[in-house]
Design an enzyme around this catalytic site. Structure first.
Site, PDB file in Angstrom:
ATOM      1  N   GLU A 126       9.975  35.357  21.877  1.00 54.69           N
ATOM      2  CA  GLU A 126      10.058  36.521  20.997  1.00 54.69           C
ATOM      3  C   GLU A 126      11.216  37.446  21.395  1.00 54.69           C
ATOM      4  O   GLU A 126      11.063  38.658  21.503  1.00 54.69           O
ATOM      5  CB  GLU A 126       8.725  37.285  21.006  1.00 54.69           C
ATOM      6  N   GLU A 137       3.174  30.710  16.709  1.00 57.79           N
ATOM      7  CA  GLU A 137       1.977  31.484  17.003  1.00 57.79           C
ATOM      8  C   GLU A 137       1.329  31.920  15.700  1.00 57.79           C
ATOM      9  O   GLU A 137       1.799  32.861  15.043  1.00 57.79           O
ATOM     10  CB  GLU A 137       2.292  32.721  17.852  1.00 57.79           C
TER      11      GLU A 137
END
Length: 638
Positions: free
Chosen positions: A178, A259
């Site tokens: 991320e 995710e």
């Protein structure tokens, strides 16, 4: 037929996972990846196989796991993959976990960081990095780059031969994590750092697996991406928007959700157990699969933030800092304790309805549910007062220029203190109206004693974090009752968890008193003695100076009880509703933090941590709220 029979018939492999066009291919055959996150370091190793069997029985063909740098390199240059005698060493045999996944017919998606977020202390970064006064984590800064390279250069040789192309299960490896969120607005991210990681991965032989990055696509687009590396998306809802934009960004590559958030995590003092309705979970999973997108369900089982390993978040609104609870239940398809939930069976049915290999690869039957037992209550029999605890530690670091953060202490082979509490002591004249002032913020919570008498009160509601001793606000004062003579002043500061997500400036995560001087009646106090309360297993098991328990002590103290078990132990939950705040240990192992303010009121206790016969239960209670020790067969998450 198994997945390995289908994708690697006779063990013959010519190509690994390829992400080109509209569909992933593994060894030349199209594959819809359906994965679930199960972190080996959050699940007792005796339950790894049971957990992996449950994933496979739901129709999954892969398991995803992070690699926690701060566990695997507890001291700089000292690496632990299960061979050391650290508290978490039994959880760290990563190679065995990966091999076990293959034995259970699952491929592996490896996310080695070096940063992992994951609601894990400091996002998996080791605290000794903070001893560098100019450290810039997650950047091309030389001090961080060199440390990360040493970790990766030790990690990858252990797993390189476990890639699918070499007969193992690893099919994909994530670069960083991320990274689009690690910056400000749409300003460019540190692509030199990402390229450094990619080059390191390749130099260590991991290029035979598919590299990828992941971010929330609608928020960060391709800010965290690096040229030529597959981008994946992270989200809970609005999958159509996320995946449509991802396809627009990389039109000639297959879609995957790295995710898909099956639930969420909890913060202390939040008042609620955060969940995600099963019906919405099912609907969004169906939406993802209808895009012909592969998916990794984060989490499929959350497990537990054992010990002091829970992380924290910062917020732009009160109370600004939000430490995570010990439970990482996540409202996932499998509960913290590995129990089946409604989401598990919805996931199983949904996967079956989209399965391109239906009738070709068969799924095994789910393992039976593990039993839980309510062992009832046991009485507290022993107590150790605060002075005896300090004496047992036997370490006192002299500070001559004011308090320093715990990471700066020259202990643990000059790696500093990572977790727990730090106790600052000094002798100072106190008048009847003396004022203690701590400049800057407390990181994160402080309790004050004068000559062994408590001078601060326990928090009773979240608004009290505005008071002296808590993280909210700076430069707070406390009136002290002195007698016009020299008194011993003690300040115990608790590290409630380092922030694991946010903008670059959020990663200055030093703990203790360090932002400014400590003053008595306007005069700076320079000389202190610092004692680390790390509460490691060897220390807990070595405690001997127990006194008979009669009543709770007014200052922080250790309390002891013994649970007698006949026959084979079973999973249970330590019910801490009638206690105050602190940490619980079973046979020396740190189960995690408890706090009666919740939302979580229990600590999960896996059966393998227990034994037939006498089990030592030791509790560090900070607020003098002591009662019987109660064992329940159900968790209390709110």
């Amino acid at each position: 037929m198994t997945f390995y029979d289908y994708y690697a018939p006779g063990g013959q492999v010519s190509t690994g996972l390829v992400g080109e066009g509209d569909t992933f291919k593994l060894n030349g055959k199209e594959i819809l990846i359906v994965s679930g996150a199960a972190h080996y370091f959050r699940i007792h190793p005796d339950y790894w196989r049971d957990t992996l069997k449950k994933l496979r029985a739901a129709g999954l063909n892969a398991v995803e796991t992070y690699v926690a740098w701060n566990l695997h390199e507890p001291r700089q240059g000292v690496f632990d993959y299960g061979q050391l005698d650290e508290d978490m060493s039994p959880f760290l045999d990563l190679v065995s976990y990966i091999r076990m996944a293959q034995e259970e017919d699952l491929f592996v998606i490896l996310r080695p960081g070096p940063y992992i977020c994951s609601e894990w202390d400091f996002g998996g970064l080791p605290s000794w990095l903070l001893r560098d006064p100019t450290m810039h984590v997650r950047t091309y800064y030389e001090g961080f780059r060199n440390a990360a390279a040493k970790f990766l250069n030790d990690l990858f040789p252990r797993v390189v031969d476990l890639q699918f192309t070499r007969g193992g299960p690893i099919i994909a490896v994530q670069i960083e994590n991320e990274y689009g969120s690690f910056g400000y607005q749409d300003n460019p991210r540190d692509k030199m750092y990402l390229r450094f990681l990619e080059e390191n991965f390749k130099a260590n032989g991991m290029g035979e697996s598919l590299f990828f990055t992941s971010d929330s696509t609608t928020i960060h687009q391709d800010l965290g991406a690096t040229k030529g590396v597959l981008q994946m998306s992270n989200f809970k809802t609005d999958g159509d928007k996320e995946l449509s934009l991802l396809k627009k960004i990389q039109p000639n590559r297959p879609l995957m959700v790295a995710e898909y958030w099956t639930g969420w995590f909890d913060h202390w003092l939040s008042g609620v157990h955060t969940g995600f309705p099963a019906s919405k979970f099912e609907a969004n999973l169906k939406q993802i699969l209808s895009f012909n997108a592969s998916v990794n369900m984060y989490m499929f089982i959350g497990g537990t933030n054992f010990g002091f390993m829970a992380g924290a978040n910062t917020m732009d609104v009160f109370p600004h800092y939000a430490p995570d609870v010990s439970s990482y239940d996540y409202d996932a398809p499998l509960s913290e304790a590995g129990d089946y939930t409604e989401k598990y069976f919805l996931a199983k049915d949904t996967i079956a309805s989209f399965n391109p290999l239906a009738g070709v690869v068969s799924n095994p039957e789910p393992p039976p549910q593990r039993t839980k037992k309510a062992y009832g209550q046991v009485n507290v029999t022993g107590v150790m007062d605060f002075e005896s605890i300090i004496k047992a530690v036997g370490v006192s670091v002299l500070l001559t220029d004011g308090p320093v953060n715990m990471e700066a202490l020259d202990i643990n082979d000059n790696n500093g203190q990572s977790y727990g509490y730090i106790v600052y002591r000094t002798s100072v004249p106190l008048q009847s109206d003396s004022v203690l002032k701590i400049r800057g913020h407390v990181r994160d919570a402080a309790q004050v004693m004068v000559d062994g008498t408590m001078a601060t009160k326990p928090l009773t509601n979240v608004l009290h974090v505005n008071n002296f001793g808590w993280w909210e606000g700076r430069d707070k004062e406390l009136k002290l009752q002195g007698e016009g003579k020299v008194a011993e002043l003690t300040i115990m500061v608790e590290n409630l968890g380092r922030v694991n997500f946010g903008h670059p400036h959020k990663y200055v995560q030093k703990k203790g008193l360090w932002e400014g001087p400590v003053l008595i009646d306007g005069e700076e106090i320079l000389e202190w003695r610092a004692t680390p309360l790390e509460f490691k297993k060897k220390f807990i098991n070595g405690l001997r100076d127990w006194k008979n328990f009669e009543s709770p002590l007014p200052t922080p103290a250790l309390y002891r009880a013994v649970l007698e078990i006949e026959g084979k132990p079973q999973d249970t939950f330590l019910d801490m509703r009638t206690w105050g705040k602190g940490v619980a240990f079973v046979n020396g192992f740190n189960l995690g933090r408890y706090w009666h303010k919740g939302p979580t009121k229990t600590l999960y206790l896996p059966a393998p941590l227990l034994k037939s016969g006498a089990n030592d239960i030791i509790i560090f209670e900070q607020n003098a709220a002591v009662s019987e020790v109660v064992f329940s067969d159900v968790p209390i998450l709110q």
